[in-house]
Design an enzyme around this catalytic site. Structure first.
Site, short mmCIF file in Angstrom:
data_model
loop_
_atom_site.label_atom_id
_atom_site.label_comp_id
_atom_site.label_asym_id
_atom_site.label_seq_id
_atom_site.Cartn_x
_atom_site.Cartn_y
_atom_site.Cartn_z
N GLY A 178 0.77 -1.24 0.00
CA GLY A 178 0.00 0.00 0.00
C GLY A 178 0.80 1.29 0.00
O GLY A 178 0.27 2.35 0.27
N SER B 85 1.98 8.28 1.87
CA SER B 85 1.16 7.12 2.19
C SER B 85 1.27 6.74 3.66
O SER B 85 2.35 6.78 4.24
CB SER B 85 1.60 5.90 1.37
N ASP C 50 -1.24 -6.08 -7.96
CA ASP C 50 -2.58 -5.50 -8.01
C ASP C 50 -3.47 -6.51 -7.29
O ASP C 50 -3.60 -7.65 -7.73
CB ASP C 50 -3.01 -5.32 -9.47
N VAL C 51 -4.07 -6.09 -6.16
CA VAL C 51 -4.82 -7.06 -5.34
C VAL C 51 -6.12 -7.50 -6.01
O VAL C 51 -6.80 -8.39 -5.49
CB VAL C 51 -5.10 -6.52 -3.91
N TYR D 145 -18.49 9.48 2.20
CA TYR D 145 -17.65 8.28 2.33
C TYR D 145 -18.38 7.07 1.72
O TYR D 145 -17.78 6.16 1.17
CB TYR D 145 -17.25 8.04 3.78
N LYS E 190 -15.38 -0.69 4.72
CA LYS E 190 -14.56 -0.67 5.94
C LYS E 190 -15.23 -1.46 7.06
O LYS E 190 -14.54 -2.10 7.87
CB LYS E 190 -14.27 0.77 6.39
N ILE F 68 -5.96 12.05 6.88
CA ILE F 68 -4.60 12.49 6.53
C ILE F 68 -4.61 12.80 5.04
O ILE F 68 -5.18 12.04 4.25
CB ILE F 68 -3.56 11.38 6.79
N ALA G 190 -4.98 9.06 -1.55
CA ALA G 190 -6.35 8.55 -1.42
C ALA G 190 -7.32 9.64 -0.96
O ALA G 190 -8.53 9.47 -1.03
CB ALA G 190 -6.40 7.36 -0.46
P1 NAD Z 1 -2.56 6.03 -0.44
O1 NAD Z 1 -3.20 6.45 -1.71
O2 NAD Z 1 -1.19 6.49 -0.19
O3 NAD Z 1 -2.62 4.45 -0.29
C1 NAD Z 1 -3.64 3.67 -0.84
C2 NAD Z 1 -2.95 2.49 -1.47
O4 NAD Z 1 -3.89 1.57 -2.01
C3 NAD Z 1 -2.03 2.91 -2.64
O5 NAD Z 1 -0.72 2.46 -2.37
C4 NAD Z 1 -2.61 2.19 -3.83
O6 NAD Z 1 -1.60 1.76 -4.73
C5 NAD Z 1 -3.27 1.02 -3.12
N1 NAD Z 1 -4.25 0.35 -4.00
C6 NAD Z 1 -5.45 0.80 -4.46
N2 NAD Z 1 -6.00 -0.11 -5.28
C7 NAD Z 1 -5.13 -1.16 -5.32
C8 NAD Z 1 -5.12 -2.39 -6.02
N3 NAD Z 1 -6.12 -2.75 -6.87
N4 NAD Z 1 -4.07 -3.24 -5.83
C9 NAD Z 1 -3.05 -2.90 -5.02
N5 NAD Z 1 -3.00 -1.74 -4.34
C10 NAD Z 1 -4.03 -0.88 -4.51
O7 NAD Z 1 -3.57 6.52 0.71
P2 NAD Z 1 -3.60 6.20 2.28
O8 NAD Z 1 -4.44 7.27 2.86
O9 NAD Z 1 -2.24 5.94 2.77
O10 NAD Z 1 -4.48 4.86 2.33
C11 NAD Z 1 -4.03 3.67 2.95
C12 NAD Z 1 -5.15 3.04 3.76
O11 NAD Z 1 -5.47 3.89 4.84
C13 NAD Z 1 -6.45 2.82 2.99
O12 NAD Z 1 -7.02 1.59 3.39
C14 NAD Z 1 -7.31 3.96 3.48
O13 NAD Z 1 -8.68 3.66 3.37
C15 NAD Z 1 -6.87 4.04 4.92
N6 NAD Z 1 -7.18 5.27 5.63
C16 NAD Z 1 -6.84 6.49 5.09
C17 NAD Z 1 -7.15 7.65 5.79
C18 NAD Z 1 -6.83 9.02 5.23
O14 NAD Z 1 -7.45 10.00 5.63
N7 NAD Z 1 -5.86 9.14 4.33
C19 NAD Z 1 -7.80 7.58 7.04
C20 NAD Z 1 -8.12 6.31 7.56
C21 NAD Z 1 -7.80 5.17 6.84
O1 0WE Z 2 -10.40 5.58 2.97
C1 0WE Z 2 -10.25 6.72 2.59
C2 0WE Z 2 -10.16 7.04 1.12
C3 0WE Z 2 -10.43 5.87 0.28
C4 0WE Z 2 -10.56 6.13 -1.20
C5 0WE Z 2 -10.13 7.27 -1.87
C6 0WE Z 2 -10.27 7.37 -3.24
C7 0WE Z 2 -9.89 8.59 -4.02
C8 0WE Z 2 -9.54 8.26 -5.45
C9 0WE Z 2 -11.14 5.12 -1.92
N1 0WE Z 2 -11.31 5.20 -3.25
C10 0WE Z 2 -10.87 6.29 -3.92
N2 0WE Z 2 -11.05 6.33 -5.27
C11 0WE Z 2 -10.49 7.26 -6.06
O2 0WE Z 2 -10.71 7.27 -7.28
N3 0WE Z 2 -10.18 7.72 3.52
C12 0WE Z 2 -10.39 7.39 4.90
C13 0WE Z 2 -9.97 9.14 3.17
C14 0WE Z 2 -11.31 9.78 3.00
O3 0WE Z 2 -12.01 9.64 1.86
C15 0WE Z 2 -13.21 10.30 2.03
C16 0WE Z 2 -13.28 10.83 3.31
C17 0WE Z 2 -12.06 10.49 3.94
C18 0WE Z 2 -11.66 10.83 5.33
C19 0WE Z 2 -14.26 10.44 1.14
C20 0WE Z 2 -15.41 11.17 1.54
C21 0WE Z 2 -15.48 11.67 2.82
C22 0WE Z 2 -14.42 11.52 3.73
#
Ligand code: NAD
Ligand code: 0WE
Length: 262
Positions: free
Chosen positions: A13, A19, A64-65, A157, A164, A193, A197
Site C-alpha cells: 500500500g 502514504s 494488483d490485489v 464516504y 470498511k 490524513i 487517497a
Molecule cells: P494512499 O493512496 O497512499 O494508499 C492507498 C494504497 O492503495 C495505494 O498504495 C494504492 O496503490 C493502493 N491500492 C489501491 N488499489 C489497489 C489495487 N487494486 N491493488 C493494489 N493496491 C491498490 O492513501 P492512504 O491514505 O495511505 O491509504 C491507505 C489506507 O489507509 C487505505 O485503506 C485507506 O482507506 C486508509 N485510511 C486512510 C485515511 C486518510 O485520511 N488518508 C484515514 C483512515 C484510513
Molecule cells: O479511505 C479513505 C479514502 C479511500 C478512497 C479514496 C479514493 C480517491 C480516489 C477510496 N477510493 C478512492 N477512489 C479514487 O478514485 N479515507 C479514509 C480518506 C477519506 O475519503 C473520504 C473521506 C475520507 C476521510 C471520502 C469522503 C469523505 C471523507
C-alpha cells in the site's frame, strides 16, 4: 535495540511518501525490522523502489490485489528472498471515484459496491491466506487500515463505509482463525490524513480543519504516528492483543455533537 529487531515485514500500500503505509514502513524500520514492499502497477514501480531504498530494502514486487495470480506471485517471489516473514501490513482501499460523491443512496451501484468490497476488504483475507505458508511457526502479526466511516455516517464516504465495516469484521474473523497458529490480526482506525487517497475528495480540507477545531488533541495526525502504533501492534510487545481496532485519530471518535462550532 529496536523492538522489531529480527522481524521481517511485507508492506502493501505504498504509493507516495505521504502514504500511511510509508509512515508504517519508516516506524518499523526504525525499530529494526527488515522490509519488503509491493506496488500496485508499473506507474508506481520506480517510486516504490526509491522509497524502499530509504529503508535499506531492495525487495519490491508487483501486486494488483484485484488479481489472484499477482497475489500468488508475490509470495512465490518473496520465498526466493526470505525463508519466512513475520508481519503483513495491508494499507489498501479503493472505490470508483463517482462512489465518493453525493448521497450514498444515489451514488451506490452494483459495480461500485463490488469493486469497493473486493479491493478494500476481500484483498486482506486473500493476502492473509497467501501469507500463511511463509508465516508458519513464528509469532506473526497482520494489520489493516480502517476509518471511522465504518461505524458512523460521514457525508461522501458512502460505499467505502460499508467496505470498511466489512474489513473490520474480516479482521476479527481472521484473528479468530489465525490465533491458534500464533498469528495476531488487528486494525488501526486512522484520522483523516492528506494522502493520494484523499486527493480530490471534495471538502477534505474542511474535514482536516474540523478535526483541528474539535478533536480532543486539536490537531490531525501524521502517517508516522500511525506507523508507531502499527509497529507496536505488530511487535511482541502487543503479544496479548488480537482482533482489535485501535484508533489513532487524536481522539476524534469519542466525541458526539461535533457540528457546533466553539
Ligand atoms: P494512499 O493512496 O497512499 O494508499 C492507498 C494504497 O492503495 C495505494 O498504495 C494504492 O496503490 C493502493 N491500492 C489501491 N488499489 C489497489 C489495487 N487494486 N491493488 C493494489 N493496491 C491498490 O492513501 P492512504 O491514505 O495511505 O491509504 C491507505 C489506507 O489507509 C487505505 O485503506 C485507506 O482507506 C486508509 N485510511 C486512510 C485515511 C486518510 O485520511 N488518508 C484515514 C483512515 C484510513
Ligand atoms: O479511505 C479513505 C479514502 C479511500 C478512497 C479514496 C479514493 C480517491 C480516489 C477510496 N477510493 C478512492 N477512489 C479514487 O478514485 N479515507 C479514509 C480518506 C477519506 O475519503 C473520504 C473521506 C475520507 C476521510 C471520502 C469522503 C469523505 C471523507
Amino acid at each position: 535495540m529496536g523492538f522489531l529487531e529480527g522481524k521481517r515485514a511485507l508492506i502493501v500500500g505504498v504509493a507516495s511518501p505521504r502514504s500511511i503505509a510509508w509512515g508504517i514502513a519508516e516506524a518499523m524500520h526504525e525499530q529494526g525490522a527488515e522490509l519488503a514492499f509491493t506496488y500496485q502497477n508499473e506507474k508506481l514501480k520506480t517510486r516504490v523502489e526509491k522509497i524502499a531504498e530509504q529503508t535499506g530494502s531492495n525487495i519490491t514486487l508487483p501486486c494488483d490485489v484485484a488479481s489472484d495470480t499477482e497475489i500468488d506471485n508475490v509470495f512465490s517471489e518473496l520465498a526466493g528472498h526470505w525463508d519466512g516473514f513475520d508481519i503483513l501490513v495491508h494499507s489498501v482501499g479503493f472505490a470508483p471515484r463517482e462512489q465518493l460523491n453525493g448521497d450514498f443512496v444515489d451514488a451506490v451501484t452494483r459495480e461500485g459496491f463490488q469493486i469497493a468490497h473486493d479491493i478494500s476488504s476481500y484483498s486482506f483475507a486473500a493476502l492473509a491466506r497467501a501469507s500463511l505458508p511463509l508465516m508458519e511457526g513464528r509469532n506473526g502479526a497482520m494489520l489493516t487500515l480502517t476509518y471511522v466511516g465504518s461505524e458512523k455516517v460521514l457525508q461522501g464516504y458512502n460505499v467505502m463505509g460499508l467496505a470498511k465495516a466489512s474489513l473490520e469484521a474480516n479482521m476479527r474473523y481472521l484473528a479468530a482463525n489465525l490465533g491458534p497458529r500464533g498469528i495476531r490480526v488487528n486494525a488501526i482506525s486512522a484520522g483523516p490524513i492528506k494522502t493520494l487517497a484523499a486527493a480530490g475528495i471534495s471538502d477534505f480540507r474542511k474535514m482536516l480543519h474540523h478535526v483541528e477545531e474539535t478533536a480532543p488533541m486539536r490537531r490531525t495526525i501524521t502517517p508516522k504516528e500511525v506507523g508507531n502504533v502499527a509497529a507496536f501492534l505488530c511487535s511482541d510487545l502487543a503479544s496479548g492483543v488480537t482482533g482489535e481496532t485501535t484508533f489513532v485519530d487524536s481522539g476524534y471518535n469519542i466525541l458526539g455533537m461535533t457540528g457546533l462550532s466553539s
